[in-house]
Scaffold this motif. Structure first.
Motif, PDB file in Angstrom:
ATOM      1  N   UNK A  40      43.959  51.591  38.146  1.00 23.70           N
ATOM      2  CA  UNK A  40      43.313  50.653  37.219  1.00 23.70           C
ATOM      3  C   UNK A  40      42.744  49.461  37.975  1.00 23.70           C
ATOM      4  N   UNK A  41      43.515  48.996  38.929  1.00 25.47           N
ATOM      5  CA  UNK A  41      43.095  47.807  39.688  1.00 25.47           C
ATOM      6  C   UNK A  41      42.995  48.150  41.168  1.00 25.47           C
ATOM      7  N   UNK A  42      42.011  47.541  41.805  1.00 24.41           N
ATOM      8  CA  UNK A  42      41.827  47.768  43.236  1.00 24.41           C
ATOM      9  C   UNK A  42      41.694  46.427  43.948  1.00 24.41           C
ATOM     10  N   UNK A  43      41.885  46.460  45.248  1.00 23.48           N
ATOM     11  CA  UNK A  43      41.646  45.273  46.081  1.00 23.48           C
ATOM     12  C   UNK A  43      40.430  45.597  46.947  1.00 23.48           C
ATOM     13  N   UNK A  44      39.241  45.169  46.500  1.00 20.57           N
ATOM     14  CA  UNK A  44      38.004  45.607  47.144  1.00 20.57           C
ATOM     15  C   UNK A  44      37.917  45.268  48.634  1.00 20.57           C
ATOM     16  N   UNK A  45      38.414  44.083  49.029  1.00 17.87           N
ATOM     17  CA  UNK A  45      38.293  43.698  50.450  1.00 17.87           C
ATOM     18  C   UNK A  45      39.185  44.573  51.325  1.00 17.87           C
ATOM     19  N   UNK A  77      33.369  36.023  47.096  1.00 20.67           N
ATOM     20  CA  UNK A  77      34.407  35.254  46.410  1.00 20.67           C
ATOM     21  C   UNK A  77      33.824  34.154  45.535  1.00 20.67           C
ATOM     22  N   UNK A  78      32.638  33.672  45.912  1.00 21.05           N
ATOM     23  CA  UNK A  78      32.030  32.560  45.182  1.00 21.05           C
ATOM     24  C   UNK A  78      30.629  32.931  44.743  1.00 21.05           C
ATOM     25  N   UNK A  79      30.250  32.354  43.624  1.00 22.78           N
ATOM     26  CA  UNK A  79      28.925  32.631  43.077  1.00 22.78           C
ATOM     27  C   UNK A  79      27.813  32.252  44.060  1.00 22.78           C
ATOM     28  N   UNK A  80      27.976  31.137  44.790  1.00 24.93           N
ATOM     29  CA  UNK A  80      26.888  30.715  45.685  1.00 24.93           C
ATOM     30  C   UNK A  80      26.687  31.668  46.858  1.00 24.93           C
ATOM     31  N   UNK A 100      31.567  39.350  42.027  1.00 27.22           N
ATOM     32  CA  UNK A 100      32.420  38.217  42.386  1.00 27.22           C
ATOM     33  C   UNK A 100      33.870  38.558  42.091  1.00 27.22           C
ATOM     34  N   UNK A 101      34.669  38.525  43.129  1.00 30.55           N
ATOM     35  CA  UNK A 101      36.079  38.877  42.971  1.00 30.55           C
ATOM     36  C   UNK A 101      36.873  38.119  44.025  1.00 30.55           C
ATOM     37  N   UNK A 102      38.014  37.630  43.612  1.00 30.22           N
ATOM     38  CA  UNK A 102      38.839  36.889  44.558  1.00 30.22           C
ATOM     39  C   UNK A 102      39.670  37.853  45.387  1.00 30.22           C
ATOM     40  N   UNK A 103      40.466  38.654  44.711  1.00 26.08           N
ATOM     41  CA  UNK A 103      41.322  39.568  45.446  1.00 26.08           C
ATOM     42  C   UNK A 103      41.376  40.932  44.771  1.00 26.08           C
ATOM     43  N   UNK A 104      41.744  40.901  43.499  1.00 22.87           N
ATOM     44  CA  UNK A 104      41.956  42.138  42.784  1.00 22.87           C
ATOM     45  C   UNK A 104      40.931  42.271  41.668  1.00 22.87           C
ATOM     46  N   UNK A 157      37.191  49.674  36.547  1.00 21.56           N
ATOM     47  CA  UNK A 157      36.155  49.952  35.545  1.00 21.56           C
ATOM     48  C   UNK A 157      35.100  48.843  35.521  1.00 21.56           C
ATOM     49  N   UNK A 158      35.499  47.598  35.814  1.00 15.71           N
ATOM     50  CA  UNK A 158      34.532  46.494  35.878  1.00 15.71           C
ATOM     51  C   UNK A 158      33.470  46.738  36.943  1.00 15.71           C
ATOM     52  N   UNK A 159      33.851  47.383  38.021  1.00 15.60           N
ATOM     53  CA  UNK A 159      32.918  47.616  39.119  1.00 15.60           C
ATOM     54  C   UNK A 159      31.726  48.466  38.688  1.00 15.60           C
TER      55      UNK A 159
END
Ligand SMILES: [Zn+2]
Length: 177
Positions: A7-12, A93-96, A109-113, A117-119
């Motif tokens: 369900x959840x992944x850590x993309x980095x 990590x940041x919009x800019x 935009x993703x911090x860690x996790x 499905x959002x991807x």
């Protein structure tokens, strides 16, 4: 059988270890997509390759395909719409940071996790037809539609075999005026 996807992944982490995710997610799990459909049955097949490019950018590229149920806007009955779309995401990590990305990436935009499905959900939503219509020979109101609107005879035969384009129909109407 398809691989069971998390369900959840850590993309980095996945990018650093160059992982490949292949498998299916239920359409039901896509909370924004599901309400846009005429039914939430079916699965979304995902094949994503994670990596880090030469600039150090973490990314995921691949394909998504699914077959969803939508309502034909001519006969109001349900129809199957098959979606095949490419995904090319860059994780920031940041919009800019998203503004400096090469144009072949969509920023994610993703911090860690992140929810897997959002991807892929946005890509599927973008690939949905704005006006879903049956193929002319499969639509139950075809005959009525054709006999009451002679303009359809002006539509080129090649156009009829393509995915229906509402703008082409408008164009024909405009010419007739
Ligand atoms: Zn129809």
């Amino acid at each position: 059988m398809s691989q069971r996807l998390p369900d959840f992944i850590e993309p980095y982490r996945l990018a650093e270890t160059q992982r490949i995710l292949t498998g299916a997610l239920p359409v039901k799990r896509m909370k924004r997509l599901a309400p846009m459909l005429a039914g939430d049955t079916g699965e979304v097949y995902i094949n994503l390759v994670f990596g880090v490019d030469e600039t150090g950018q973490a990314y995921a590229t691949g394909e998504v395909h699914t077959c969803v149920v939508m309502q034909c806007q001519r006969c109001m009955e349900t129809m199957q719409v098959s979606i095949n779309t490419k995904v090319s995401l860059a994780f920031v990590k940041m919009e800019n940071q998203a503004q400096n990305l090469p144009s072949h990436y969509e920023p994610f935009i993703v911090d860690e996790e992140a929810s897997l499905s959002d991807l892929v959900e946005d890509e599927i939503i973008l690939a949905l037809p704005a006006v879903p219509l049956h193929e002319p020979d499969q639509c139950s109101v075809k005959d009525q539609y054709r006999s009451s609107t002679p303009v359809s005879a002006d539509v080129e035969p090649a156009g009829a075999t393509q995915r229906q384009n509402p703008f082409a129909i408008l164009e024909t109407l405009r010419k007739k005026k």
